[in-house]
Scaffold this motif. Sequence first.
Motif, PDB file in Angstrom:
ATOM      1  N   VAL A 118       1.129  -0.782   0.058  1.00 43.89           N
ATOM      2  CA  VAL A 118      -0.244   0.304   0.214  1.00 43.89           C
ATOM      3  C   VAL A 118       0.486   1.553   0.018  1.00 43.89           C
ATOM      4  O   VAL A 118       1.747   1.408   0.831  1.00 43.89           O
ATOM      5  CB  VAL A 118      -0.957   0.113   1.188  1.00 43.89           C
ATOM      6  CG1 VAL A 118      -1.696   0.883   1.373  1.00 43.89           C
ATOM      7  CG2 VAL A 118      -1.624  -1.397   1.610  1.00 43.89           C
ATOM      8  N   ASP A 119       0.959   1.921  -1.208  1.00 43.72           N
ATOM      9  CA  ASP A 119       1.593   3.525  -1.238  1.00 43.72           C
ATOM     10  C   ASP A 119       0.931   4.313  -0.477  1.00 43.72           C
ATOM     11  O   ASP A 119      -0.249   4.780  -0.776  1.00 43.72           O
ATOM     12  CB  ASP A 119       1.921   4.035  -2.464  1.00 43.72           C
ATOM     13  CG  ASP A 119       2.263   2.616  -3.587  1.00 43.72           C
ATOM     14  OD1 ASP A 119       3.156   1.998  -2.765  1.00 43.72           O
ATOM     15  OD2 ASP A 119       2.453   2.673  -4.078  1.00 43.72           O
ATOM     16  N   THR A 120       1.007   5.073   0.952  1.00 45.12           N
ATOM     17  CA  THR A 120       0.320   5.901   1.153  1.00 45.12           C
ATOM     18  C   THR A 120       1.388   7.368   1.253  1.00 45.12           C
ATOM     19  O   THR A 120       2.109   7.375   0.585  1.00 45.12           O
ATOM     20  CB  THR A 120       0.628   5.240   3.234  1.00 45.12           C
ATOM     21  OG1 THR A 120       1.439   5.161   3.702  1.00 45.12           O
ATOM     22  CG2 THR A 120      -0.392   4.127   3.068  1.00 45.12           C
ATOM     23  N   SER A 121       1.305   8.500   2.493  1.00 45.45           N
ATOM     24  CA  SER A 121       1.594   9.159   2.649  1.00 45.45           C
ATOM     25  C   SER A 121       2.647   9.608   3.928  1.00 45.45           C
ATOM     26  O   SER A 121       2.117   8.997   5.060  1.00 45.45           O
ATOM     27  CB  SER A 121       0.728  10.630   1.933  1.00 45.45           C
ATOM     28  OG  SER A 121       1.800  11.921   2.284  1.00 45.45           O
ATOM     29  N   ASP A 122       3.510  10.473   4.246  1.00 50.02           N
ATOM     30  CA  ASP A 122       3.681  10.692   5.336  1.00 50.02           C
ATOM     31  C   ASP A 122       3.064  11.856   6.086  1.00 50.02           C
ATOM     32  O   ASP A 122       3.205  12.671   6.937  1.00 50.02           O
ATOM     33  CB  ASP A 122       5.250  10.735   5.619  1.00 50.02           C
ATOM     34  CG  ASP A 122       5.496  11.729   5.296  1.00 50.02           C
ATOM     35  OD1 ASP A 122       4.720  12.731   4.394  1.00 50.02           O
ATOM     36  OD2 ASP A 122       6.507  12.435   5.129  1.00 50.02           O
ATOM     37  N   ALA A 123       2.014  12.719   5.117  1.00 50.81           N
ATOM     38  CA  ALA A 123       1.456  13.040   6.130  1.00 50.81           C
ATOM     39  C   ALA A 123       0.650  12.867   6.881  1.00 50.81           C
ATOM     40  O   ALA A 123      -0.122  12.091   7.238  1.00 50.81           O
ATOM     41  CB  ALA A 123       0.127  14.587   4.376  1.00 50.81           C
ATOM     42  N   PRO A 124       0.313  14.278   7.346  1.00 53.30           N
ATOM     43  CA  PRO A 124       0.113  14.193   9.157  1.00 53.30           C
ATOM     44  C   PRO A 124      -2.113  13.643   8.850  1.00 53.30           C
ATOM     45  O   PRO A 124      -2.305  12.917   9.800  1.00 53.30           O
ATOM     46  CB  PRO A 124      -0.053  15.773   9.810  1.00 53.30           C
ATOM     47  CG  PRO A 124       0.725  16.117   9.557  1.00 53.30           C
ATOM     48  CD  PRO A 124       0.555  15.688   7.832  1.00 53.30           C
ATOM     49  N   ASP A 125      -2.411  14.125   7.982  1.00 57.27           N
ATOM     50  CA  ASP A 125      -4.169  13.553   7.747  1.00 57.27           C
ATOM     51  C   ASP A 125      -3.866  12.537   7.660  1.00 57.27           C
ATOM     52  O   ASP A 125      -4.798  11.868   7.477  1.00 57.27           O
ATOM     53  CB  ASP A 125      -4.373  14.656   7.272  1.00 57.27           C
ATOM     54  CG  ASP A 125      -4.361  14.761   5.407  1.00 57.27           C
ATOM     55  OD1 ASP A 125      -3.303  14.429   5.249  1.00 57.27           O
ATOM     56  OD2 ASP A 125      -5.458  14.731   4.658  1.00 57.27           O
ATOM     57  N   THR A 126      -2.769  11.668   6.804  1.00 57.33           N
ATOM     58  CA  THR A 126      -2.904  10.599   6.925  1.00 57.33           C
ATOM     59  C   THR A 126      -2.646   8.862   7.446  1.00 57.33           C
ATOM     60  O   THR A 126      -2.646   8.064   7.757  1.00 57.33           O
ATOM     61  CB  THR A 126      -1.882   9.967   5.343  1.00 57.33           C
ATOM     62  OG1 THR A 126      -0.681  10.214   5.578  1.00 57.33           O
ATOM     63  CG2 THR A 126      -2.512  10.711   4.252  1.00 57.33           C
TER      64      THR A 126
END
Length: 161
Positions: A118-126
């Motif tokens: 799974v490709d996610t983000s390090d952005a706080p909302d994720t």
Amino acid sequence: MTFERPAMTPTLSPAAEDDVPPLRPLVADAGLFPPEHLPERFAARLHGGAHAPRWRVARDAGAVVGFAYAEPELYTNGAWNLRALAVQGAWRRRGVAQALLAALEAELRRDGARVLVVDTSDAPDTEPARALYRRQGYGEGATIPEFWGPGEAKVTVWKRL
């Protein structure tokens, strides 16, 4: 006094052609890919046999309240990528995403898949999404700085099926 929503026991099933219209607002709300790409991504499930993308939906009283979508990684031996997992706002934190993910993992495992990434983000909302994957046994595989844009890294998590 706090009120906790009860866990949901969703009805899960493979997505059907008539699920595309109710999926559009979920795709748009999730922001995972442009909703106008939904028909072409969904149509790909009709071709490719065992390597066709997998779409699963969660329903409550017949209404689509969540979905999961995975594709095989080309040129690999049994690796799949979870491209999207989304749940309607009112149904979040009630076990719908966990149920969709577990059902998809079981199907892929049965069909010989080895790994789901799974490709996610390090952005706080994720962070809630990353926490969900950690709870489901996914480990961090890689981080690529600046991948999604300035200051936003791609975080890839994975699980051996």
